[in-house]
Design a protein around this motif. Structure first.
Motif, short mmCIF file in Angstrom:
data_model
loop_
_atom_site.label_atom_id
_atom_site.label_comp_id
_atom_site.label_asym_id
_atom_site.label_seq_id
_atom_site.Cartn_x
_atom_site.Cartn_y
_atom_site.Cartn_z
N THR A 137 0.66 -1.38 -0.04
CA THR A 137 0.15 0.01 0.15
C THR A 137 0.80 1.22 -0.03
OG1 THR A 137 -2.14 0.87 0.93
CG2 THR A 137 -0.37 0.43 2.60
N GLU A 138 2.29 1.19 0.08
CA GLU A 138 3.06 2.30 -0.14
C GLU A 138 3.03 2.85 -1.59
OE1 GLU A 138 3.71 -0.88 1.31
OE2 GLU A 138 5.05 -0.49 2.82
N GLY A 140 2.27 4.04 -5.48
CA GLY A 140 1.17 5.27 -5.80
C GLY A 140 0.10 4.79 -6.72
N VAL A 143 -4.19 1.25 -4.85
CA VAL A 143 -3.51 0.48 -3.77
C VAL A 143 -4.50 -0.52 -2.96
CG1 VAL A 143 -1.62 2.02 -3.36
CG2 VAL A 143 -3.91 2.39 -1.87
N THR A 216 1.78 12.12 1.01
CA THR A 216 0.97 11.42 0.10
C THR A 216 -0.31 10.95 1.02
OG1 THR A 216 1.61 9.07 0.56
CG2 THR A 216 2.64 10.21 -1.26
N THR A 217 -1.46 10.61 0.54
CA THR A 217 -2.68 10.19 1.11
C THR A 217 -3.43 9.39 0.19
OG1 THR A 217 -4.48 10.80 2.82
CG2 THR A 217 -3.88 12.18 0.68
N VAL A 218 -4.31 8.84 0.80
CA VAL A 218 -5.17 7.86 0.02
C VAL A 218 -6.69 8.44 -0.02
CG1 VAL A 218 -6.33 5.31 -0.08
CG2 VAL A 218 -3.98 5.58 0.24
N ARG A 221 -11.36 5.54 -0.82
CA ARG A 221 -11.63 4.37 0.02
C ARG A 221 -13.27 3.98 0.07
NH1 ARG A 221 -7.34 2.21 2.17
NH2 ARG A 221 -5.72 3.51 3.04
N ARG A 228 -3.47 6.39 -3.83
CA ARG A 228 -2.49 7.12 -3.20
C ARG A 228 -1.92 8.03 -4.37
NH1 ARG A 228 -0.29 6.72 1.37
NH2 ARG A 228 -0.67 4.54 1.69
N LYS A 231 -0.95 14.83 -1.73
CA LYS A 231 -1.98 15.86 -1.14
C LYS A 231 -1.70 17.05 -1.96
CE LYS A 231 -1.23 13.95 3.43
NZ LYS A 231 -0.48 14.24 4.90
N GLY A 276 3.82 7.32 -4.94
CA GLY A 276 3.82 6.42 -3.63
C GLY A 276 4.61 7.11 -2.38
N GLN A 277 4.76 6.42 -1.26
CA GLN A 277 5.14 7.08 0.14
C GLN A 277 6.67 7.22 -0.14
OE1 GLN A 277 3.97 4.29 3.19
NE2 GLN A 277 2.18 5.49 3.47
#
Ligand code: TUI
Length: 310
Positions: A137-138, A140, A143, A216-218, A221, A228, A231, A276-277
């Protein structure tokens, strides 16, 4: 066995599908730099997909592949085109590719689905997949829930197939960790966005270089399609709408075309800057070849350091 030996390439790296970004020209550049380049069919139509395959074949004589985004309305036609064109490697994302696996294998392809969990890994193994990409889930873009750290070893233990790790890999330390978790190589995405050759708008690259660890954020959902991204203004407004209970249609309408706004127009306020993160650790735009060399050398150096310390 390492990914590079299996695929007949120099480095154990495969490029992520990256809808609207991974053109035939970019895929060829990745392959020419020693990784496995992929044409990302997400964001293309059937004609542009065919044209990008032609360009890629023209620009490299090295192995390359395609990524079929299974949520695409023309996914079936694109899957058939990949078989007709005898593409040597097919990866998939955003769905279950089981129905296409035998077709691709009959056309001589190595089939490597992206899986977000053990259940899909087992399913595609039954249908004859040659390997799986366990994507944490890290990453981009679209995810799953599990982190690379938790996902890769569980997938590696569950299926008798080579596993490629994805999500959170952009340095030698992270590559070494991926190997330690049971992977034979890594899928790279975010760190390739800041390559010289990557065709995204300069503003998109600058936004990645500026991002911090929590940059970053998701979103999505609630709509069942978690994505992802960096922001920005659009993301903050989207998350507000989502928290207020906006329905799926309204949310989809709000983000319609937003990835293209980021990639082509460089609109960093109203575009979807998927990343990604690892965005927080990227500081410089470099040629693809240098990114690959530094990542691999970083892995070797870290391994040496760990051996000296034990
Ligand atoms: O597919 C990706 N990443 C992507 S696709 C994409 S294009 C897009 N744009 C806007 C909204 C949605 C997509 C951007 N990034 N990575 C591979 C991946 N596959 N991540 C998660 C999955 C996945 C999720 C559920 C694969 C299968 C699945 O379930 C299938 C099933 O039926 O079990």
């Amino acid at each position: 066995m390492r990914l590079n030996n299996w695929l007949g390439i120099e480095f154990p790296f495969i490029q992520g599908g990256m809808a609207n970004i991974a053109t035939g020209e970019f895929a060829a550049a990745v392959s020419n730099a020693g990784g496995l380049g992929l044409i990302g069919a997400g964001g293309m139509n059937l004609d542009s997909f065919r044209e990008n395959i032609r360009v890629c074949k023209e620009k490299t004589d090295k192995p390359f592949g395609v990524n079929i985004m299974l949520m695409h309305p023309q996914a079936k036609e694109m899957a058939e085109l990949a078989a007709e064109e005898k593409i040597p490697v097919v990866t998939t994302g955003a769905g279950n590719p089981s129905a296409y696996i035998s077709m691709w294998k009959n056309a001589g392809a190595k089939v490597i689905p992206v899986v977000p969990g053990v259940a899909l890994a087992k399913r595609v193994a039954e249908y004859g997949a040659d390997a799986v990409i366990a994507e944490g889930t890290e990453s981009g873009g679209h995810v799953g829930e599990l982190t690379t750290m938790a996902l890769v070893p569980q997938v590696a233990d569950a299926v008798n197939l080579p596993v490629i790790a994805a999500g959170g890999i952009a340095s030698g330390r992270q590559l070494l960790a991926a190997f330690a978790l049971g992977a034979i190589g890594a899928q790279l995405g975010t760190c390739l966005l800041v390559s010289e050759e990557c065709p995204i708008h300069a503003n998109y690259k600058a936004a990645i270089l500026k991002a911090k660890d929590n940059g970053t954020t998701v979103t999505g959902r609630s709509a069942g399609v978690p994505v992802r991204l960096l922001k920005n203004k659009m993301v903050r407004e989207y998350l507000k709408k989502e928290a207020a209970g906006a329905d799926k249609m309204e949310l989809e309408h709000y983000t319609l075309g937003s990835l293209r706004r980021a990639v082509f127009d460089g609109d960093v306020d109203n575009g979807s800057l998927m990343a990604g993160q690892v965005a927080g650790q990227l500081r410089e735009i470099k040629p693809l070849r240098q990114i690959f060399e530094e990542l691999y050398q970083g892995y070797l150096d870290t391994l040496t350091k760990l051996e000296q310390e034990r």
